[in-house]
Design a protein around this motif. Structure first.
Motif, PDB file in Angstrom:
ATOM      1  N   PRO A  35       0.805  -1.217   0.000  1.00  0.00           N
ATOM      2  CA  PRO A  35       0.000   0.000   0.000  1.00  0.00           C
ATOM      3  C   PRO A  35       0.841   1.271   0.000  1.00  0.00           C
ATOM      4  O   PRO A  35       1.991   1.275   0.432  1.00  0.00           O
ATOM      5  N   CYS A  36       0.247   2.324  -0.484  1.00  0.00           N
ATOM      6  CA  CYS A  36       0.825   3.657  -0.466  1.00  0.00           C
ATOM      7  C   CYS A  36      -0.175   4.515   0.301  1.00  0.00           C
ATOM      8  O   CYS A  36      -1.272   4.804  -0.188  1.00  0.00           O
ATOM      9  N   PHE A  54       4.755   1.261   1.595  1.00  0.00           N
ATOM     10  CA  PHE A  54       5.138   0.317   2.640  1.00  0.00           C
ATOM     11  C   PHE A  54       5.865  -0.908   2.082  1.00  0.00           C
ATOM     12  O   PHE A  54       5.398  -2.037   2.189  1.00  0.00           O
ATOM     13  N   GLU A  55       7.043  -0.659   1.512  1.00  0.00           N
ATOM     14  CA  GLU A  55       7.850  -1.737   0.945  1.00  0.00           C
ATOM     15  C   GLU A  55       8.454  -2.623   2.024  1.00  0.00           C
ATOM     16  O   GLU A  55       8.970  -3.696   1.724  1.00  0.00           O
ATOM     17  N   ALA A  61      11.837  -7.083   3.255  1.00  0.00           N
ATOM     18  CA  ALA A  61      11.574  -5.798   3.915  1.00  0.00           C
ATOM     19  C   ALA A  61      12.175  -4.612   3.157  1.00  0.00           C
ATOM     20  O   ALA A  61      12.515  -3.598   3.751  1.00  0.00           O
ATOM     21  N   SER A  62      12.326  -4.743   1.843  1.00  0.00           N
ATOM     22  CA  SER A  62      12.923  -3.683   1.055  1.00  0.00           C
ATOM     23  C   SER A  62      12.378  -3.671  -0.361  1.00  0.00           C
ATOM     24  O   SER A  62      12.082  -4.719  -0.927  1.00  0.00           O
TER      25      SER A  62
END
Length: 109
Positions: A35-36, A54-55, A61-62
């Motif tokens: 999501p953004c 939300f990367e 986690a990136s």
């Protein structure tokens, strides 16, 4: 040297809407669609509308795994059989290692 000649001479890839769509298709189903979301706090602090992508919800986690997977997905069978090297000890290397393993491509960093 004109800019177009310089770009050609340096082999800098041209990013087009078609190349973006192709990358999106390659990544579909293999990375999280994150999501953004609007940040009210950062927007108030900066006086601008701030959105956060939300990367951190990716497996590594990136956001770096998106680029790693996109590149790995474009390798020929011969290139895949030779393996890849990630010149990184951080997020990019994690993305390369994770997706190379998933795709059966030998990898080291």
């Amino acid at each position: 040297m004109p800019a177009a000649s310089l770009v050609s001479a340096l082999s800098i890839p041209t990013v087009t809407i078609d190349s973006i769509r192709a990358a999106q298709a390659r990544l579909s189903g293999h990375v999280e669609n994150t999501p953004c979301l609007h940040s009210r706090t950062l927007s108030e602090i900066t006086g601008a509308e701030v959105y956060l992508k939300f990367e951190n919800l990716q497996f590594t986690a990136s956001f770096k795994e998106r680029g790693a997977l996109n590149k790995l997905s474009t390798l020929t069978l011969e290139q895949k059989s030779r393996g890849v090297i990630a010149v990184s000890a951080g997020n990019h290397a994690q993305g390369v290692a994770y997706h190379a393993q998933r795709l059966g491509i030998p990898a080291s960093s």
